[in-house]
Design a protein around this motif. Sequence first.
Motif, PDB file in Angstrom:
ATOM      1  N   PRO A 196       5.932 -16.467  -0.452  1.00 28.12           N
ATOM      2  CA  PRO A 196       5.804 -15.207  -1.196  1.00 28.12           C
ATOM      3  C   PRO A 196       5.070 -14.152  -0.385  1.00 28.12           C
ATOM      4  O   PRO A 196       4.228 -14.468   0.468  1.00 28.12           O
ATOM      5  N   MET A 197       5.384 -12.910  -0.646  1.00 27.04           N
ATOM      6  CA  MET A 197       4.620 -11.804  -0.089  1.00 27.04           C
ATOM      7  C   MET A 197       3.279 -11.732  -0.816  1.00 27.04           C
ATOM      8  O   MET A 197       3.082 -12.381  -1.850  1.00 27.04           O
ATOM      9  N   PRO A 198       2.326 -10.960  -0.296  1.00 30.52           N
ATOM     10  CA  PRO A 198       0.967 -10.972  -0.862  1.00 30.52           C
ATOM     11  C   PRO A 198       0.894 -10.696  -2.361  1.00 30.52           C
ATOM     12  O   PRO A 198       1.576  -9.817  -2.887  1.00 30.52           O
ATOM     13  N   PHE A 199       0.093 -11.524  -3.040  1.00 27.77           N
ATOM     14  CA  PHE A 199      -0.388 -11.304  -4.413  1.00 27.77           C
ATOM     15  C   PHE A 199       0.652 -11.505  -5.512  1.00 27.77           C
ATOM     16  O   PHE A 199       0.387 -11.157  -6.657  1.00 27.77           O
ATOM     17  N   ASN A 200       1.850 -12.061  -5.188  1.00 31.77           N
ATOM     18  CA  ASN A 200       2.871 -12.187  -6.228  1.00 31.77           C
ATOM     19  C   ASN A 200       3.867 -13.275  -5.860  1.00 31.77           C
ATOM     20  O   ASN A 200       3.850 -13.801  -4.739  1.00 31.77           O
ATOM     21  N   ASP A 223      15.882  -7.493  -6.951  1.00 31.01           N
ATOM     22  CA  ASP A 223      16.821  -6.848  -6.032  1.00 31.01           C
ATOM     23  C   ASP A 223      18.245  -6.813  -6.562  1.00 31.01           C
ATOM     24  O   ASP A 223      19.088  -6.085  -6.023  1.00 31.01           O
ATOM     25  N   GLY A 224      18.547  -7.597  -7.571  1.00 31.37           N
ATOM     26  CA  GLY A 224      19.922  -7.647  -8.060  1.00 31.37           C
ATOM     27  C   GLY A 224      20.850  -8.233  -7.012  1.00 31.37           C
ATOM     28  O   GLY A 224      20.524  -9.201  -6.337  1.00 31.37           O
ATOM     29  N   ASP A 225      22.018  -7.614  -6.844  1.00 31.06           N
ATOM     30  CA  ASP A 225      23.015  -8.095  -5.881  1.00 31.06           C
ATOM     31  C   ASP A 225      22.943  -7.343  -4.559  1.00 31.06           C
ATOM     32  O   ASP A 225      23.898  -7.361  -3.773  1.00 31.06           O
ATOM     33  N   ARG A 226      21.834  -6.691  -4.315  1.00 30.05           N
ATOM     34  CA  ARG A 226      21.692  -5.905  -3.087  1.00 30.05           C
ATOM     35  C   ARG A 226      21.819  -6.816  -1.857  1.00 30.05           C
ATOM     36  O   ARG A 226      21.230  -7.906  -1.823  1.00 30.05           O
ATOM     37  N   PRO A 227      22.571  -6.399  -0.835  1.00 24.08           N
ATOM     38  CA  PRO A 227      22.701  -7.227   0.378  1.00 24.08           C
ATOM     39  C   PRO A 227      21.340  -7.428   1.053  1.00 24.08           C
ATOM     40  O   PRO A 227      20.464  -6.565   1.010  1.00 24.08           O
ATOM     41  N   SER A 308      -5.687  -3.871  12.081  1.00 26.72           N
ATOM     42  CA  SER A 308      -5.918  -3.120  10.852  1.00 26.72           C
ATOM     43  C   SER A 308      -4.624  -3.011  10.059  1.00 26.72           C
ATOM     44  O   SER A 308      -3.525  -3.013  10.607  1.00 26.72           O
ATOM     45  N   VAL A 309      -4.772  -2.965   8.753  1.00 23.43           N
ATOM     46  CA  VAL A 309      -3.624  -2.848   7.857  1.00 23.43           C
ATOM     47  C   VAL A 309      -3.580  -1.425   7.300  1.00 23.43           C
ATOM     48  O   VAL A 309      -4.619  -0.849   6.947  1.00 23.43           O
ATOM     49  N   LYS A 310      -2.395  -0.855   7.247  1.00 24.99           N
ATOM     50  CA  LYS A 310      -2.252   0.505   6.741  1.00 24.99           C
ATOM     51  C   LYS A 310      -2.804   0.615   5.324  1.00 24.99           C
ATOM     52  O   LYS A 310      -2.529  -0.248   4.480  1.00 24.99           O
ATOM     53  N   PRO A 311      -3.571   1.665   5.029  1.00 26.10           N
ATOM     54  CA  PRO A 311      -4.108   1.827   3.671  1.00 26.10           C
ATOM     55  C   PRO A 311      -3.025   1.892   2.607  1.00 26.10           C
ATOM     56  O   PRO A 311      -3.242   1.507   1.463  1.00 26.10           O
ATOM     57  N   GLU A 312      -1.850   2.384   2.996  1.00 24.56           N
ATOM     58  CA  GLU A 312      -0.773   2.533   2.014  1.00 24.56           C
ATOM     59  C   GLU A 312       0.058   1.254   1.852  1.00 24.56           C
ATOM     60  O   GLU A 312       1.078   1.257   1.152  1.00 24.56           O
ATOM     61  N   MET A 313      -0.394   0.142   2.458  1.00 26.51           N
ATOM     62  CA  MET A 313       0.397  -1.073   2.429  1.00 26.51           C
ATOM     63  C   MET A 313       0.633  -1.576   1.009  1.00 26.51           C
ATOM     64  O   MET A 313       1.738  -2.038   0.664  1.00 26.51           O
ATOM     65  N   LEU A 314      -0.368  -1.504   0.154  1.00 31.52           N
ATOM     66  CA  LEU A 314      -0.208  -1.979  -1.219  1.00 31.52           C
ATOM     67  C   LEU A 314       0.851  -1.184  -1.965  1.00 31.52           C
ATOM     68  O   LEU A 314       1.658  -1.751  -2.712  1.00 31.52           O
ATOM     69  N   SER A 315       0.867   0.128  -1.750  1.00 32.09           N
ATOM     70  CA  SER A 315       1.877   0.944  -2.428  1.00 32.09           C
ATOM     71  C   SER A 315       3.268   0.648  -1.887  1.00 32.09           C
ATOM     72  O   SER A 315       4.259   0.665  -2.634  1.00 32.09           O
ATOM     73  N   LEU A 316       3.370   0.363  -0.579  1.00 34.92           N
ATOM     74  CA  LEU A 316       4.666  -0.005  -0.003  1.00 34.92           C
ATOM     75  C   LEU A 316       5.158  -1.326  -0.591  1.00 34.92           C
ATOM     76  O   LEU A 316       6.342  -1.465  -0.947  1.00 34.92           O
ATOM     77  N   LEU A 317       4.247  -2.291  -0.711  1.00 34.08           N
ATOM     78  CA  LEU A 317       4.616  -3.576  -1.299  1.00 34.08           C
ATOM     79  C   LEU A 317       5.058  -3.410  -2.748  1.00 34.08           C
ATOM     80  O   LEU A 317       6.021  -4.027  -3.196  1.00 34.08           O
ATOM     81  N   TRP A 318       4.346  -2.567  -3.479  1.00 39.08           N
ATOM     82  CA  TRP A 318       4.692  -2.348  -4.883  1.00 39.08           C
ATOM     83  C   TRP A 318       6.079  -1.711  -5.018  1.00 39.08           C
ATOM     84  O   TRP A 318       6.882  -2.101  -5.857  1.00 39.08           O
ATOM     85  N   SER A 319       6.351  -0.729  -4.157  1.00 38.84           N
ATOM     86  CA  SER A 319       7.659  -0.074  -4.197  1.00 38.84           C
ATOM     87  C   SER A 319       8.779  -1.057  -3.888  1.00 38.84           C
ATOM     88  O   SER A 319       9.838  -1.033  -4.513  1.00 38.84           O
ATOM     89  N   LEU A 321       8.561  -4.416  -4.211  1.00 38.89           N
ATOM     90  CA  LEU A 321       8.567  -5.456  -5.239  1.00 38.89           C
ATOM     91  C   LEU A 321       9.366  -5.025  -6.463  1.00 38.89           C
ATOM     92  O   LEU A 321      10.166  -5.785  -7.007  1.00 38.89           O
ATOM     93  N   THR A 322       9.153  -3.801  -6.904  1.00 41.46           N
ATOM     94  CA  THR A 322       9.812  -3.313  -8.110  1.00 41.46           C
ATOM     95  C   THR A 322      11.272  -2.950  -7.879  1.00 41.46           C
ATOM     96  O   THR A 322      12.005  -2.693  -8.837  1.00 41.46           O
ATOM     97  N   GLY A 323      11.695  -2.911  -6.617  1.00 39.60           N
ATOM     98  CA  GLY A 323      13.064  -2.543  -6.310  1.00 39.60           C
ATOM     99  C   GLY A 323      13.251  -1.059  -6.117  1.00 39.60           C
ATOM    100  O   GLY A 323      14.354  -0.602  -5.825  1.00 39.60           O
ATOM    101  N   GLU A 324      12.166  -0.285  -6.263  1.00 40.73           N
ATOM    102  CA  GLU A 324      12.264   1.162  -6.045  1.00 40.73           C
ATOM    103  C   GLU A 324      12.678   1.451  -4.613  1.00 40.73           C
ATOM    104  O   GLU A 324      13.462   2.376  -4.354  1.00 40.73           O
ATOM    105  N   ALA A 325      12.139   0.684  -3.669  1.00 39.26           N
ATOM    106  CA  ALA A 325      12.532   0.792  -2.263  1.00 39.26           C
ATOM    107  C   ALA A 325      13.423  -0.393  -1.932  1.00 39.26           C
ATOM    108  O   ALA A 325      13.020  -1.546  -2.115  1.00 39.26           O
ATOM    109  N   PRO A 326      14.652  -0.159  -1.466  1.00 36.29           N
ATOM    110  CA  PRO A 326      15.575  -1.265  -1.216  1.00 36.29           C
ATOM    111  C   PRO A 326      15.227  -2.090   0.015  1.00 36.29           C
ATOM    112  O   PRO A 326      15.650  -3.235   0.131  1.00 36.29           O
ATOM    113  N   THR A 327      14.459  -1.503   0.948  1.00 35.08           N
ATOM    114  CA  THR A 327      14.181  -2.177   2.212  1.00 35.08           C
ATOM    115  C   THR A 327      12.745  -1.921   2.633  1.00 35.08           C
ATOM    116  O   THR A 327      12.225  -0.813   2.467  1.00 35.08           O
ATOM    117  N   LEU A 328      12.104  -2.949   3.171  1.00 38.76           N
ATOM    118  CA  LEU A 328      10.787  -2.816   3.791  1.00 38.76           C
ATOM    119  C   LEU A 328      10.906  -3.310   5.223  1.00 38.76           C
ATOM    120  O   LEU A 328      11.222  -4.475   5.461  1.00 38.76           O
TER     121      LEU A 328
END
Length: 343
Positions: A196-200, A223-227, A308-319, A321-328
């Motif tokens: 699993p990715m962090p925290f979930n 992700d549904g049926d996303r490739p 160092s880890v980017k400060p915005e990493m948690l928001s990227l993971l959240w996006s 995780l929820t499927g808002e962003a199709p690719t990381l």
Amino acid sequence: MDSVTQIALGASIAGAVAGPRLGRSALAIGAALGTLPDMDVLIDYGSAVANFTQHRGFSHSLFVLAPLAIILAWALWRWKPQLSLGRWLTLTGLVLLTHPLLDSFTTYGTQIFWPFGPPVAISSIFIIDPAYTLPLLAGCLFFLIRPPARTAVTMGLLLSTLYLGWTVAAKQIVTERVTPALADAGLEQPSLLVQPMPFNTILWRATAITDTEQVEIVTGFLDGDRPLNLEYFARDPALAESVAELPETRRLEWFTNGFLSYQRRDQQVTATDIRLGLPGAHPFTFILAEGRGEQLAPVISTRTPRPSVKPEMLSLLWSRLTGEAPTLCLASLSIPAPEQTCS
């Protein structure tokens, strides 16, 4: 797992076993026993690789903890005889043995059969997972407010255990999802790690390696049926071979099951554990040798500074995780613009 989780697990077990007789002191005893196996972090084994691979070693062995539970049960019985020796043994045995068993569900590697056999790493839960820990903490909080609250701590243990079972099932589902995609890419029998990715346990990472390449896939249950998106990283088999006979290299290969990336940095050869963290933010990189060209000399291993880890990493993971962003994109730890892919 993290210390807070192990403390909460130990306290919950002690509360369920001995709460009616010992009251709030049961939680304190369980918390102390729950964190006892991790005291091995205070030992210096002489090098960075030794410290890394010896952690979760003898102190997490069932062959060590089982007799220790008997000794501690006897000592605690002499201290607080209001609890029977059998009940004390149940408490110490369950608390001490569940610690390494829970750790074995993470990716790090837990030597529960030390000194026999390799580390066990089921890799179905991240080292910090609130969904596992919060039910335990809630049960302990109810106990502190209105002891003995045996039902509350028991429910916390039940919910966390059911969640742990879900993590194993989820990993199998993800493994079955990524395997055909890897086969289509020509990787029919790679070494594969799914975790699993962090925290979930909704968003997962699959890492496949061959001698010459590392392939990463991030996929989730939303992700549904996303490739699937496959991201490629080069591996250097010649560099790996140049340090393959070093004792610390062999130790790392054994501990990580071969999930290492070798790099040359100036005159240093390093090995990175690619299981933990993410590409570009792996926390464990070790200097193994120094020299120019093929003239390499082994050194007492040291660990390079944690990236160092980017400060915005948690928001990227959240996006993601929820499927808002199709690719990381793991190489850059970024989300590509629409219609773009990971470079």
